[in-house]
Design a protein around this motif. Structure first.
Motif, PDB file in Angstrom:
ATOM      1  N   ARG A   3       0.789  -0.857  -0.286  1.00  0.00           N
ATOM      2  CA  ARG A   3      -0.175  -0.449  -0.055  1.00  0.00           C
ATOM      3  C   ARG A   3       0.759   1.381   0.056  1.00  0.00           C
ATOM      4  NH1 ARG A   3      -5.868   0.892   1.209  1.00  0.00           N
ATOM      5  NH2 ARG A   3      -5.259  -1.684   2.332  1.00  0.00           N
ATOM      6  N   GLN A  38      -4.557   5.771  -1.294  1.00  0.00           N
ATOM      7  CA  GLN A  38      -3.612   5.139  -0.977  1.00  0.00           C
ATOM      8  C   GLN A  38      -3.943   3.934  -2.192  1.00  0.00           C
ATOM      9  OE1 GLN A  38      -5.721   3.305   2.416  1.00  0.00           O
ATOM     10  NE2 GLN A  38      -6.004   5.398   3.384  1.00  0.00           N
ATOM     11  N   LEU A  95      -2.654   0.233  -3.900  1.00  0.00           N
ATOM     12  CA  LEU A  95      -2.360  -1.238  -3.756  1.00  0.00           C
ATOM     13  C   LEU A  95      -1.313  -1.593  -4.824  1.00  0.00           C
ATOM     14  CD1 LEU A  95      -5.267  -3.179  -2.681  1.00  0.00           C
ATOM     15  CD2 LEU A  95      -3.144  -2.089  -1.242  1.00  0.00           C
ATOM     16  N   ALA A 130      -7.476   2.047  -3.792  1.00  0.00           N
ATOM     17  CA  ALA A 130      -7.443   0.991  -2.455  1.00  0.00           C
ATOM     18  C   ALA A 130      -8.941   1.849  -1.819  1.00  0.00           C
ATOM     19  CB  ALA A 130      -6.723   1.414  -1.350  1.00  0.00           C
TER      20      ALA A 130
END
Length: 187
Positions: free
Chosen positions: A117, A131, A133, A151
């Motif tokens: 992350r 955020q 991934l 995310a």
């Protein structure tokens, strides 16, 4: 006759249970903590730093920071990768856990990809922080980002990242670009 069939069936069941892991190929996850305070500083100056960090069962991670952006390379010879170190366009940092996707296709569990992350800078305020991934393929000389998943924009972001990680191995880092999977508004 019936006893012979039962014995044969029992022996077959025992043989199947004793079959090597290769016959039961699949994927699973293992997790390691990621904390720069627990990493060895290799270089540091006014422009950035480089750390050696512990990974899954001693599998090395090399972390670089420069221009307020982080990049992570995996494996025993990260400089052999055709694309070098990769990061994301906005300022970013990484923290927390590393999800290692493992495959037992070779007969033992080996890392084939990671999911990390990345937190991206919210230009205006912290509530604007993204955020992402980042799914990274792990292959000698061919390790690189293969997918980016927002995310916050995808409720099933972790599952999307695992699906992308499980497809690792067919990605050509020299010619393929990391795929944006799902809704994306992180930057």
């Amino acid at each position: 006759m019936r006893k012979t069939i039962c014995m044969a069936t029992g022996m077959m069941a025992l043989a199947l249970m004793a079959a090597p892991a290769l016959a039961q190929s699949g994927f699973t996850s293992a997790y390691t903590d990621f904390n720069l305070d627990e990493c060895l500083v290799l270089e540091a100056d006014d422009f950035g730093a480089e750390w050696a960090c512990p990974g899954y069962k001693g599998f090395p991670m090399l972390v670089r920071e420069g221009d307020l952006r982080f990049a992570v390379a995996f494996g025993f010879n990260p400089d052999a990768n055709v694309v070098g170190f990769q990061t994301l366009p906005p300022f970013n940092y990484i923290a927390g856990k590393v999800e290692w996707r493992l495959s037992n296709a070779s007969g033992r569990w080996m890392p084939v990809a990671t999911i990390m992350r990345y937190f991206t800078d919210g230009m205006d305020d912290e509530s604007d922080e993204g955020q992402i991934l980042v799914v990274t393929q792990i292959a000698n000389g061919n390790s690189c980002h293969i997918a980016h998943i927002d995310a916050r924009a995808n409720k099933n972001a972790n599952e999307l990242a695992r699906q992308a990680a499980d497809a690792a191995g067919d990605f050509d880092c020299a010619s393929d670009e990391a795929e944006i999977i799902g809704a994306f508004g992180a930057y």
